[in-house]
Design an enzyme around this catalytic site. Structure first.
Site, PDB file in Angstrom:
ATOM      1  N   TRP A  53      38.203  40.775  44.328  1.00  0.00           N
ATOM      2  CA  TRP A  53      37.405  39.488  43.588  1.00  0.00           C
ATOM      3  C   TRP A  53      38.915  39.153  42.400  1.00  0.00           C
ATOM      4  CZ3 TRP A  53      37.128  40.459  38.724  1.00  0.00           C
ATOM      5  CH2 TRP A  53      35.847  39.341  37.200  1.00  0.00           C
ATOM      6  N   HIS A 273      41.787  51.012  41.869  1.00  0.00           N
ATOM      7  CA  HIS A 273      41.649  50.231  42.200  1.00  0.00           C
ATOM      8  C   HIS A 273      42.916  49.407  43.106  1.00  0.00           C
ATOM      9  CE1 HIS A 273      38.544  48.147  43.286  1.00  0.00           C
ATOM     10  NE2 HIS A 273      38.478  47.457  42.944  1.00  0.00           N
TER      11      HIS A 273
END
Length: 293
Positions: A53, A273
């Site tokens: 994203w 992440h």
């Protein structure tokens, strides 16, 4: 291998401007169809990367480069509204995004594909299996999945997150996205990550369409993939870090692996992440081993 050129109806001026190893594909969907920027490096078994994203295909550079030197053809594209792809202002649901992915595979005539997706792209890896082009896919690699299994708190998903939390985050993004990035930067990488690497990641995110960011976030946080995960019939590898603050291992990575029949879970101790930047050599090695296995 240099695969310059554009698929579809692209002018010669745009062709001349394309960098080596990159091209454009017309996205296939019921929505307005933007052109998708594609990177295509090396020769051998195709490994197709789908970015996370708010990022772009460029995020995979430190994984694609070594793999392309090891006998793999590495392909990555910018999702609509991201990077160098067109911004149609619509089509940010997973059905349409999976159609875009299918279009890249069909235009490149990719076969026996190892499909790799980071974060939000976990949803595209799952939804593409409903598409007729799924016959091209041999294996799946979920890297720090953030969209699966199901993020939203509902009666049958009590461990999910309240819709109000996601709505508040989107409101902050819509008001000042660079400030939102600054507020969330530190846990995305490691304390020792260089300032240059941090700037590189932030620049990718700031280049994305605000419309795409908001709508993709809605899709990512409201789509239920639980039933689709249980139906996956291909070898799957899930890679997740123990320091992932964006998509905690116990909320997304471990339950994703548990729902996919026969999936392997590989846990990176201390990885955040943004492990595509912080743990690139390890990630490249694990993808290569899985692709060859």
């Amino acid at each position: 291998m240099d695969r310059r050129g554009f698929f579809g109806l692209t002018g010669l001026a745009a062709l001349a401007a394309a960098p080596a190893g990159a091209a454009s594909v017309r996205a296939k969907s019921l929505h307005s169809a933007p052109r998708l920027f594609v990177r295509d490096w090396g020769e051998g078994r195709p490994v197709l990367f789908v970015h996370g994203w708010a990022l772009a295909s460029e995020m995979w550079s430190y994984v694609m480069q070594p793999l392309s030197d090891q006998g793999f053809r590495c392909i990555a594209y910018d999702r609509r509204g991201h990077g160098r792809s067109g911004d149609a202002g619509n089509g940010y649901d997973y059905d349409t995004l999976a159609g875009d992915l299918a279009g890249v595979m069909a235009e490149r005539d990719l076969r026996d594909v190892v499909l790799v997706g980071h974060s939000m792209a976990a949803g595209e890896l799952v939804r593409i299996l409903r598409h007729r082009e799924a016959r091209r896919i041999a294996k799946l690699v979920f890297v720090a999945p953030a969209a699966t299994p199901f993020l939203l708190k509902t009666a049958d998903n009590p461990r999910g997150v309240d819709a109000a939390f996601f709505a508040q985050a989107r409101a902050q993004m819509a008001a000042d996205f660079p400030a939102w990035i600054d507020a969330n930067e530190a846990p995305f990488v490691l304390p020792e990550t260089s300032p240059g690497m941090r700037r590189w990641i932030k620049a990718m995110m700031e280049a994305a369409s605000l419309k795409a960011l908001i709508e993709c976030n809605k899709a990512m946080t409201t789509t239920d993939f639980r039933a689709e995960l249980r139906a996956i019939d291909r070898p799957a590898l899930v890679i997740h870090g123990t320091r992932d603050a964006s998509a905690p291992l116990e909320m997304t990575g471990r339950p994703t692996a548990a729902l996919i029949p026969g999936a392997e879970l590989k846990v990176y101790e201390g990885a955040p992440h943004g492990l595509f930047a912080t743990h690139a050599p390890q990630l490249a090695a694990d993808i290569a081993a899985f692709a060859r296995g």
